[in-house]
Design a protein around this motif. Structure first.
Motif, PDB file in Angstrom:
ATOM      1  N   ARG A   1       0.841  -1.199   0.000  1.00 45.32           N
ATOM      2  CA  ARG A   1       0.000   0.000   0.000  1.00 45.32           C
ATOM      3  C   ARG A   1       0.873   1.244   0.000  1.00 45.32           C
ATOM      4  O   ARG A   1       1.845   1.333   0.764  1.00 45.32           O
ATOM      5  CB  ARG A   1      -0.917   0.008   1.212  1.00 45.32           C
ATOM      6  CG  ARG A   1      -1.807   1.250   1.268  1.00 45.32           C
ATOM      7  CD  ARG A   1      -2.948   1.064   2.219  1.00 45.32           C
ATOM      8  NE  ARG A   1      -3.964   0.165   1.683  1.00 45.32           N
ATOM      9  CZ  ARG A   1      -4.799  -0.533   2.432  1.00 45.32           C
ATOM     10  NH1 ARG A   1      -4.747  -0.449   3.737  1.00 45.32           N
ATOM     11  NH2 ARG A   1      -5.698  -1.313   1.870  1.00 45.32           N
ATOM     12  N   ALA A   2       0.558   2.191  -0.868  1.00 48.20           N
ATOM     13  CA  ALA A   2       1.270   3.469  -0.928  1.00 48.20           C
ATOM     14  C   ALA A   2       0.720   4.356   0.192  1.00 48.20           C
ATOM     15  O   ALA A   2      -0.372   4.900   0.074  1.00 48.20           O
ATOM     16  CB  ALA A   2       1.078   4.131  -2.288  1.00 48.20           C
ATOM     17  N   LEU A   3       1.477   4.480   1.284  1.00 50.60           N
ATOM     18  CA  LEU A   3       0.960   5.226   2.436  1.00 50.60           C
ATOM     19  C   LEU A   3       0.854   6.712   2.124  1.00 50.60           C
ATOM     20  O   LEU A   3       0.017   7.414   2.672  1.00 50.60           O
ATOM     21  CB  LEU A   3       1.853   4.999   3.657  1.00 50.60           C
ATOM     22  CG  LEU A   3       1.971   3.544   4.133  1.00 50.60           C
ATOM     23  CD1 LEU A   3       2.734   3.477   5.444  1.00 50.60           C
ATOM     24  CD2 LEU A   3       0.608   2.886   4.282  1.00 50.60           C
ATOM     25  N   ASN A   4       1.735   7.206   1.270  1.00 49.93           N
ATOM     26  CA  ASN A   4       1.635   8.591   0.807  1.00 49.93           C
ATOM     27  C   ASN A   4       1.885   8.561  -0.704  1.00 49.93           C
ATOM     28  O   ASN A   4       3.032   8.577  -1.153  1.00 49.93           O
ATOM     29  CB  ASN A   4       2.654   9.472   1.527  1.00 49.93           C
ATOM     30  CG  ASN A   4       2.491  10.937   1.172  1.00 49.93           C
ATOM     31  OD1 ASN A   4       2.337  11.285  -0.001  1.00 49.93           O
ATOM     32  ND2 ASN A   4       2.494  11.794   2.164  1.00 49.93           N
ATOM     33  N   PRO A   5       0.818   8.489  -1.478  1.00 52.07           N
ATOM     34  CA  PRO A   5       0.984   8.224  -2.915  1.00 52.07           C
ATOM     35  C   PRO A   5       1.882   9.220  -3.639  1.00 52.07           C
ATOM     36  O   PRO A   5       2.656   8.832  -4.521  1.00 52.07           O
ATOM     37  CB  PRO A   5      -0.460   8.292  -3.446  1.00 52.07           C
ATOM     38  CG  PRO A   5      -1.302   7.908  -2.272  1.00 52.07           C
ATOM     39  CD  PRO A   5      -0.591   8.478  -1.068  1.00 52.07           C
ATOM     40  N   LYS A   6       1.828  10.509  -3.276  1.00 58.49           N
ATOM     41  CA  LYS A   6       2.679  11.489  -3.979  1.00 58.49           C
ATOM     42  C   LYS A   6       4.155  11.261  -3.646  1.00 58.49           C
ATOM     43  O   LYS A   6       5.022  11.391  -4.500  1.00 58.49           O
ATOM     44  CB  LYS A   6       2.272  12.917  -3.604  1.00 58.49           C
ATOM     45  CG  LYS A   6       1.056  13.443  -4.326  1.00 58.49           C
ATOM     46  CD  LYS A   6       1.187  13.421  -5.848  1.00 58.49           C
ATOM     47  CE  LYS A   6       2.164  14.475  -6.367  1.00 58.49           C
ATOM     48  NZ  LYS A   6       2.216  14.445  -7.855  1.00 58.49           N
TER      49      LYS A   6
END
Lengths: 160, 334
Positions: B216-221
């Motif tokens: 999972r991308a915890l902070n996508p940016k």
């Protein structure tokens, strides 16, 4: 060694210091005046992290002697924000995620500012050319190029 | 003599963290008197964004806004033990430790709130905005600010928690050598298109198309930022980076980082990034380590693309013009 007096304007404020002859502007700004926004990367004029604006020109403060800056108008990244409001370039670097470790960022912003002051609507090639003297080792440059283009668009929208 | 075009593909599995003598990270969480939360770590933020991610993880676990969390990663002498931020382990190891510490702190916080509200702690929930309320009766609530003041000045409680995450050492089986070097793998695949000048040996990377599977991308940016920079570094590893000279005489080698060149802003390949999220079983909120793996698949992809373009296998990095020309010469003599 004899100290020499030097007076210049830094981000709009008068500064007067005694520096040892041969002191670079970078060291004078960081160690004497306390503006640590210009970074000492290579200290030999190849990385661009120390870039400042002197009388409207982009300059490497690590290769500029402080004593040659008498009467100059010097601008650094530390002076860009006005009244707590970030400069459009600073805003754009944040919004475009154009910084990771951040060490190159002040120099990049200085180089970008000189570009946008002269060329408000630069092409991608203009931006690449303007940043080509500044080394970044985190971002892969693309986010920085996008940030400068974003700032230019924001400026032109504000002007319109 | 001509410019020849080639396309190469490569895929990788990349472990999150390592396993030598066991791989631990510890974390401590405590509230300030005003209900902000300090996370103390020895894990260092090198610019990869560790502080932001740990703040998100702590805030999500305790149930407060992210800006109520302060991350202190200052001192490896005095902080809780961490093996370090390397091997793409920071988010996974420290994140799990922070979750455990934050859960313990949350429990104390709820107990203090329960005393103030005269209810059972198990009937309380956080609203994510800085308040604690009775489940189903949100009008009965107390701010975390007031809970912290009560804990500090009235009830003598420390709203704090200890966290520990350990991947135990894995010993190889004596007969087979089989072991479990990692519990969690990220994956990536890259397709690179190159042009090779068979007269000069120069390689131009035209495009790189990357797919990254990073949990999972915890902070996508921030994940995207890491992957864009990493993809560029992969090309740099493939074609540019070495402390050895490109040519045999050592005197021609670089002497400092000014001569340790990477592609500049004018040398960028057209880059595409696609993120696949398959949450990991043992990662914090399903995260894996996207750190280093993102700079790997470009290297074999570029080598394969060079082979596709001019038919020579370069198996030594970086793939310099000289190496390509020597290989072409050997091929012609072949």
């Amino acid at each position: 060694m004899a100290k020499v007096p030097v007076q210049f304007t830094l981000n709009g404020s008068e500064k007067a210091e005694f520096v040892e002859s041969g002191t670079t502007l970078l060291n004078a700004l960081r160690d004497k005046i306390g503006d640590t926004s210009p970074k000492g990367g290579c200290h030999q004029g190849t990385c661009g992290a120390c870039s400042v604006i002197i009388d409207g020109e982009l300059r490497l403060s690590c290769l500029t002697l402080a004593e040659t800056c008498g009467g100059a108008d010097i601008r650094t990244t530390a002076g860009l924000a006005e009244g707590g409001v970030l400069h459009p370039l600073q805003r754009a670097f944040l919004d475009a995620f154009a910084t990771q470790c951040g060490f190159c960022t002040p120099g990049m912003i200085m180089a970008a500012k000189v570009l946008l002051d002269r060329t408000p609507n630069p092409s991608r090639e203009d931006v690449v050319e303007a940043l080509s003297g500044n080394i970044c080792r985190c971002t892969g440059y693309e986010p920085i190029i996008q940030a400068v283009l974003l700032a230019a668009r924001a400026n032109s929208q504000n002007a319109a | 003599m001509a410019i020849r075009r080639g396309r190469g593909i490569a895929a990788i599995n990349y472990p999150t963290g390592m396993n030598l003598g066991g791989d631990p990270t510890q974390a401590l969480v405590h509230s300030t008197p005003t209900g902000n939360f300090m996370v103390t770590l020895s894990s260092v933020d090198l610019g990869q964004g560790m502080k932001q991610i740990m703040a998100q993880i702590c805030a999500e676990t305790i149930g407060v806004p992210t800006d109520r969390v302060v991350i202190d990663t200052a001192d490896t002498d005095t902080g809780p033990h961490c093996m370090g931020t390397f091997a793409s382990r920071g988010t996974h190891r420290a994140g799990n430790a922070v979750i455990q510490a934050a859960k313990e702190a949350r429990q104390v916080m709820l107990e203090v709130a329960a005393e103030e509200l005269e209810v059972n702690a198990s009937d309380l929930e956080t609203d994510g905005q800085g308040n604690i309320q009775v489940k189903g009766a949100p009008q009965k609530s107390i701010s975390i600010f007031d809970v912290a003041l009560s804990a500090h000045f009235k009830r003598g409680r420390s709203i704090s928690g200890r966290g520990m995450f350990l991947i135990p050492r894995s010993y190889p089986e004596k007969e087979t050598g089989a072991m479990k070097p990692s519990t969690c793998y990220a994956h990536a695949c890259t397709v690179a298109e190159v042009e090779v000048d068979d007269e000069t040996g120069e390689v131009t990377v035209l495009t790189v198309k990357n797919v990254f599977e990073i949990g999972r991308a915890l902070n996508p940016k921030m994940v995207e930022q890491q992957l864009v920079g990493g993809s560029w570094m992969g090309i740099s590893h493939a074609l540019s980076e070495t402390t050895e000279p490109y040519y045999p005489n050592r005197d021609h080698g670089g002497t400092d980082f000014n001569q340790y060149l990477m592609p500049g802003p004018g040398d960028l390949a057209e880059t595409e990034i696609i993120v696949l999220e398959r949450p990991s079983a043992d990662g914090p909120f399903g995260a894996k380590g996207p750190g280093e793996m993102c700079a790997n698949p470009q290297i074999p992809a570029v080598a394969n693309a060079v082979f596709d373009a001019v038919g020579v296998r370069i198996d030594t990095l970086p793939i310099t013009p000289e190496r390509i020309l020597r290989a072409l010469k050997a091929q012609a003599a072949g």
